[in-house]
Enzyme design. Sequence first.
Site, PDB file in Angstrom:
ATOM      1  N   ARG A  85       0.831  -1.202   0.000  1.00 24.81           N
ATOM      2  CA  ARG A  85       0.000   0.000   0.000  1.00 24.81           C
ATOM      3  C   ARG A  85       0.871   1.259   0.000  1.00 24.81           C
ATOM      4  O   ARG A  85       0.542   2.258  -0.651  1.00 24.81           O
ATOM      5  CB  ARG A  85      -0.961  -0.019   1.183  1.00 24.81           C
ATOM      6  CG  ARG A  85      -2.059   1.024   1.072  1.00 24.81           C
ATOM      7  CD  ARG A  85      -3.141   0.825   2.101  1.00 24.81           C
ATOM      8  NE  ARG A  85      -2.605   0.919   3.457  1.00 24.81           N
ATOM      9  CZ  ARG A  85      -3.305   0.629   4.563  1.00 24.81           C
ATOM     10  NH1 ARG A  85      -4.558   0.223   4.474  1.00 24.81           N
ATOM     11  NH2 ARG A  85      -2.751   0.750   5.756  1.00 24.81           N
ATOM     12  N   LYS A 187      -2.739   6.408   1.380  1.00 23.61           N
ATOM     13  CA  LYS A 187      -2.536   6.864   2.752  1.00 23.61           C
ATOM     14  C   LYS A 187      -1.587   8.063   2.741  1.00 23.61           C
ATOM     15  O   LYS A 187      -0.404   7.959   3.069  1.00 23.61           O
ATOM     16  CB  LYS A 187      -1.987   5.703   3.598  1.00 23.61           C
ATOM     17  CG  LYS A 187      -2.399   5.803   5.051  1.00 23.61           C
ATOM     18  CD  LYS A 187      -2.288   4.458   5.741  1.00 23.61           C
ATOM     19  CE  LYS A 187      -2.343   4.589   7.232  1.00 23.61           C
ATOM     20  NZ  LYS A 187      -3.538   5.215   7.766  1.00 23.61           N
ATOM     21  N   GLU A 223     -16.206   6.179   4.625  1.00 22.24           N
ATOM     22  CA  GLU A 223     -15.466   5.684   5.791  1.00 22.24           C
ATOM     23  C   GLU A 223     -15.379   6.800   6.816  1.00 22.24           C
ATOM     24  O   GLU A 223     -16.006   7.842   6.656  1.00 22.24           O
ATOM     25  CB  GLU A 223     -14.089   5.175   5.370  1.00 22.24           C
ATOM     26  CG  GLU A 223     -13.202   6.211   4.711  1.00 22.24           C
ATOM     27  CD  GLU A 223     -11.813   5.679   4.401  1.00 22.24           C
ATOM     28  OE1 GLU A 223     -11.342   4.757   5.088  1.00 22.24           O
ATOM     29  OE2 GLU A 223     -11.175   6.205   3.477  1.00 22.24           O
TER      30      GLU A 223
HETATM   31  N1  PLP Z   1      -9.253   4.235   6.545  1.00 24.81           N
HETATM   32  C1  PLP Z   1      -8.425   5.229   6.857  1.00 24.81           C
HETATM   33  C2  PLP Z   1      -8.732   6.595   6.357  1.00 24.81           C
HETATM   34  C3  PLP Z   1      -7.291   4.963   7.641  1.00 24.81           C
HETATM   35  O1  PLP Z   1      -6.460   5.933   7.990  1.00 24.81           O
HETATM   36  C4  PLP Z   1      -7.045   3.653   8.087  1.00 24.81           C
HETATM   37  C5  PLP Z   1      -5.858   3.346   8.875  1.00 24.81           C
HETATM   38  O2  PLP Z   1      -4.872   2.892   8.401  1.00 24.81           O
HETATM   39  C6  PLP Z   1      -7.951   2.650   7.734  1.00 24.81           C
HETATM   40  C7  PLP Z   1      -9.039   2.978   6.958  1.00 24.81           C
HETATM   41  C8  PLP Z   1      -7.731   1.246   8.165  1.00 24.81           C
HETATM   42  O3  PLP Z   1      -6.721   0.636   7.415  1.00 24.81           O
HETATM   43  P1  PLP Z   1      -5.875  -0.559   8.011  1.00 24.81           P
HETATM   44  O4  PLP Z   1      -6.836  -1.594   8.395  1.00 24.81           O
HETATM   45  O5  PLP Z   1      -5.010  -0.981   6.877  1.00 24.81           O
HETATM   46  O6  PLP Z   1      -5.125  -0.019   9.154  1.00 24.81           O
HETATM   47  C1  COI Z   2      -4.110   3.208  11.496  1.00 26.23           C
HETATM   48  O1  COI Z   2      -5.134   2.597  11.823  1.00 26.23           O
HETATM   49  O2  COI Z   2      -2.992   2.682  11.500  1.00 26.23           O
HETATM   50  C2  COI Z   2      -4.161   4.576  11.055  1.00 26.23           C
HETATM   51  O3  COI Z   2      -3.259   5.011  10.430  1.00 26.23           O
HETATM   52  C3  COI Z   2      -5.304   5.401  11.414  1.00 26.23           C
HETATM   53  C4  COI Z   2      -4.830   6.701  11.983  1.00 26.23           C
HETATM   54  C5  COI Z   2      -5.969   7.639  11.894  1.00 26.23           C
HETATM   55  C6  COI Z   2      -4.314   6.549  13.371  1.00 26.23           C
END
Ligand code: PLP
Ligand code: COI
Length: 344
Positions: A85, A187, A223
Amino acid sequence: MEKTEKKDIDWGNLGFSYMQTEKRYVANYKDGAWDDGMLTDEATITMSECACVLQYAQTVFEGLKAYTTKDGRIVTFRPDLNAERLEASAKRLEMPVFPKEKFIEAVEQVVRANAAYVPPYGSGATLYLRPFLFGINSVIGVKPAEEYQFRVFATPVGPYFKGGAKPITIRVSDLDRAAPHGTGNIKAGLNYAMSLHTLMDAHRQGYDENMFLDPATHTKVEETGGANFLFVTKDGKIVTPKSDSILPSITRRSLVYVAQHYLNLEVQEREVLFDEVKDFAECGLCGTAAVISPVGKIVNHGEEICFPSGMEQMGETIQKLYDTLTGIQMGRIEAPAGWIHEIK
Ligand code: PLP
Ligand code: COI
């Protein structure tokens, strides 16, 4: 990995905040190539006042966790997906890719060097890892940087939302975090800057988070500022929004697999109209930081949607998903091949 004496930290009472730990990883990109990278004690960064990251927000990041398993190993969860990612994020902002093998090696080095900060099994805390990549040389005309820095630091954390597993209340935001055909699916730091004003406004009004709707029509669920949505229908199916402007959450993708293969549940990944939300039985936010945080209530301009699961505890299905995922992460339940990456 050898056993390390743990730091004297009140693991059970950690929130989600930064604590400086001993070592972090740093690698630099210059003249078209990455250097070897190394661990450093230096937690501050010195750069030009005109660095591209400061002027034009050229920065992307990741988030993953290290866990102590029941049998005392230290593991991370699917770090290969974080590396992939980060690669997608970097390409979208015209940044050089940090190679996947090096990414995983950097994560391993940082966890090993900060083993004293990896919370013990059963403490409820984890070691949060934050890899990030940014343009560091001076840029004044709008263009990508030529020099970059990649870092990974570690910080022990507790639950993302105060109260841990208590259901939260969110509201529908009028402002968007992402544009149609924008950067919502990567991200990038800029997406989080976009969310700050509406987040603080939500807090001032007594809400824990925002629900963002699709930026083109404001009719579909996207989201929150830091997690994807999972809904449970009254007949026990999982529904999760599909959209080009949400972050492809690794937790959500893993939960979809867990629902299908461990819990035998039907999963629908599809567009979700906001109008449907009132008919769901349970709602949760999923992400590395959030794990699965139950949502008890969603407020849309004064109109309340209260899920039957209530404000006291997680709904039954969300609880099962939570128990299975955390069971896999902490080594209580056998993981699918390749999900658990042991730090040796
Ligand atoms: N959506 C957003 C905007 C995020 O910042 C995050 C955090 O990483 C997620 C979703 C969840 O992603 P992940 O499950 O890969 O941490
Ligand atoms: C995560 O879940 O790792 C994120 O980056 C979310 C962040 C808003 C703390």
